[in-house]
Design an enzyme around this catalytic site. Structure first.
Site, mmCIF file in Angstrom:
data_model
loop_
_atom_site.group_PDB
_atom_site.id
_atom_site.type_symbol
_atom_site.label_atom_id
_atom_site.label_comp_id
_atom_site.label_asym_id
_atom_site.label_seq_id
_atom_site.Cartn_x
_atom_site.Cartn_y
_atom_site.Cartn_z
ATOM 1 N N ASP A 14 0.811 -1.224 0.000
ATOM 2 C CA ASP A 14 0.000 0.000 0.000
ATOM 3 C C ASP A 14 0.839 1.265 0.000
ATOM 4 O OD1 ASP A 14 -1.888 -1.966 0.306
ATOM 5 O OD2 ASP A 14 -3.077 -0.858 1.764
ATOM 6 N N ARG A 24 -1.220 4.350 17.833
ATOM 7 C CA ARG A 24 -1.491 5.327 16.766
ATOM 8 C C ARG A 24 -1.206 6.778 17.148
ATOM 9 N NH1 ARG A 24 -0.361 1.270 14.059
ATOM 10 N NH2 ARG A 24 -1.976 0.230 12.824
ATOM 11 N N ASP A 68 -8.228 3.255 12.303
ATOM 12 C CA ASP A 68 -6.942 3.961 12.280
ATOM 13 C C ASP A 68 -7.024 5.309 11.586
ATOM 14 O OD1 ASP A 68 -5.553 2.155 13.766
ATOM 15 O OD2 ASP A 68 -4.702 1.076 12.066
ATOM 16 N N SER A 124 -4.731 -9.821 7.744
ATOM 17 C CA SER A 124 -3.781 -8.732 7.942
ATOM 18 C C SER A 124 -3.265 -8.783 9.374
ATOM 19 C CB SER A 124 -4.441 -7.378 7.667
ATOM 20 O OG SER A 124 -5.439 -7.109 8.630
#
Length: 409
Positions: A12, A92, A121, A177
């Site tokens: 990505d 995060r 996220d 993932s």
């Protein structure tokens, strides 16, 4: 235009470097955060620059992550929806904060991320950007029609990389993932989207990276002693360690005994339900021990008040409001509640379970004389309980006499 991009070197973000550069005619600065994922971070600078970045930063944030983010959250005993230890959520705001610092250092006009348009996220990153650097433009390609039309899936991204000589190692099919850091590893999407899928079967259990299957754990239990000071674990089995050192040591210990696995369907902030499988080995032991020291050192009503606020605090962390004033105010309260939470918890680890087998503290509120059933003299007088109980029952008796008796007629 100059853009700071959160970068991992995967499919990505490798696509994003070139796409952002071309779409905005921009200079791209890439940045990767080491938060204890133990993945190979070497070579990212060369890869990013080969893909089109003008500069790259890889920052070691492990110690800051442990001391300034994980430990404060542990002092609050924060668990989302009674099961999730917030491993991804708590990383995060730190990653986004460091990205802002890079952007400001490089004189960037914007920050960009590769979070999907369906996940949490995107919210966590952008709320941090808003709180700490409202002047920066935020670019979220997965929420842009032009990007989604160009890359509706991984197949198209892989093909684009081939056509543009972007070197990535990826397959068109990925079973799930993963996201890893010092506190945990998460697994979601792909085969895990079926809520009936069992990842613990012999054919599937290789998915787990941090913990052995409890059935395969040692047949003998292992004891561990955790020393806490003002709510923070400062030593394991008498060995003083940094917060990061504590977590690294407990991760290995808990992983060996198959401790810290959860499989949940959680409620995402964006509105949907999502199935996630998590391993939080060291964090599970750390929070268990913390609670045990609290049981002997924290006042009852203070503990109950604190516990009533934990779900709100956990929700704020999960939703990305780490830098919100209400989280900061709650943190101040939680931190103050910990000033007497010092002592030692002794735990027994065995095949996925944690059993408390001892706790002690010089500040313990537990009084053996008061608690004893052996008639030992103490400040507690059983005669006092008669009036106490009668007063507690006053409203119940009044209700029974004046209201419930009439309902039976």
């Amino acid at each position: 235009m100059k853009i700071a991009l959160a970068y991992s070197g995967g499919l990505d973000t490798s696509v994003l470097v070139r796409w952002l550069k071309n779409h905005y005619d921009a200079e791209i600065v890439t940045y990767a955060a080491d938060v204890g994922q133990e993945e190979e971070l070497d070579g990212l600078e060369e890869k990013a620059k080969a893909t089109g970045a003008s500069a790259h930063y890889t920052l070691d944030l492990v110690d800051e992550f442990a001391s300034d983010f994980i430990y404060p959250m542990m002092r609050a005993n924060a668990i989302y929806e009674s099961q999730y230890y917030l491993g991804t959520s708590i990383a995060r705001p730190l990653i986004a904060k460091a990205q802002i610092e890079i952007a400001q250092k490089e004189g960037c006009d914007a920050v960009a991320h590769g979070a999907t348009g369906k996940g949490n996220d995107q919210v966590r990153f952008e709320l941090t950007f808003a709180a700490l650097a409202p002047e920066l433009k935020i670019i979220s390609p997965w929420r842009m029609d032009v990007f989604r039309k160009a890359f509706p899936g991984r197949k198209e991204m892989i093909e684009w990389c081939r056509e543009n000589n972007v070197n990535v190692e990826a397959s068109a099919s990925k079973p799930y993932s993963m996201d890893r850091n010092l506190l945990h590893i998460s697994y979601e999407a792909g085969i895990l989207e079926d809520t009936w899928f069992d990842p613990t079967t012999p054919d599937n259990k290789s998915m787990y990276k941090l913990t052995v299957d409890p059935e395969d754990a040692p047949d003998e239990p292992e004891y561990v002693e955790l020393t806490y000071e003002r709510g923070d674990c400062i030593a394991v089995n008498g060995e003083e360690l940094t917060p990061a050192g504590v977590l690294k040591k407990l991760n290995k210990l808990a992983g060996k005994h198959g401790i810290g696995r959860v499989d949940i369907v959680e409620n995402r902030f964006v509105g949907m339900k999502s199935r996630g499988v998590y391993e939080t080995p060291g964090g599970t032991i750390l929070m268990h021990g913390h609670r045990q020291v609290e049981t002997i050192t924290m006042d009852r009503d203070l503990m109950h008040l604190r516990d009533s606020l934990v779900p709100k605090y956990a929700e704020l962390v999960y939703n990305g409001f780490w830098y919100a004033p209400e989280r900061e105010a709650l943190q101040a309260f939680f931190d103050d509640s910990q000033k007497h939470v010092s002592g030692v918890a002794r735990l027994k680890l065995y095949k996925g379970s944690i059993t408390t087998v001892g706790r002690k503290s010089e500040l313990s509120l537990y009084d053996e004389h008061i608690a004893s059933m052996e008639g030992v003299a103490s400040d507690y007088n059983p005669d006092d309980a008669s009036g106490f109980i009668r007063l507690q029952g006053l409203r119940l008796r009044a209700r029974a006499i004046k209201q419930l008796s009439k309902l039976k007629v």
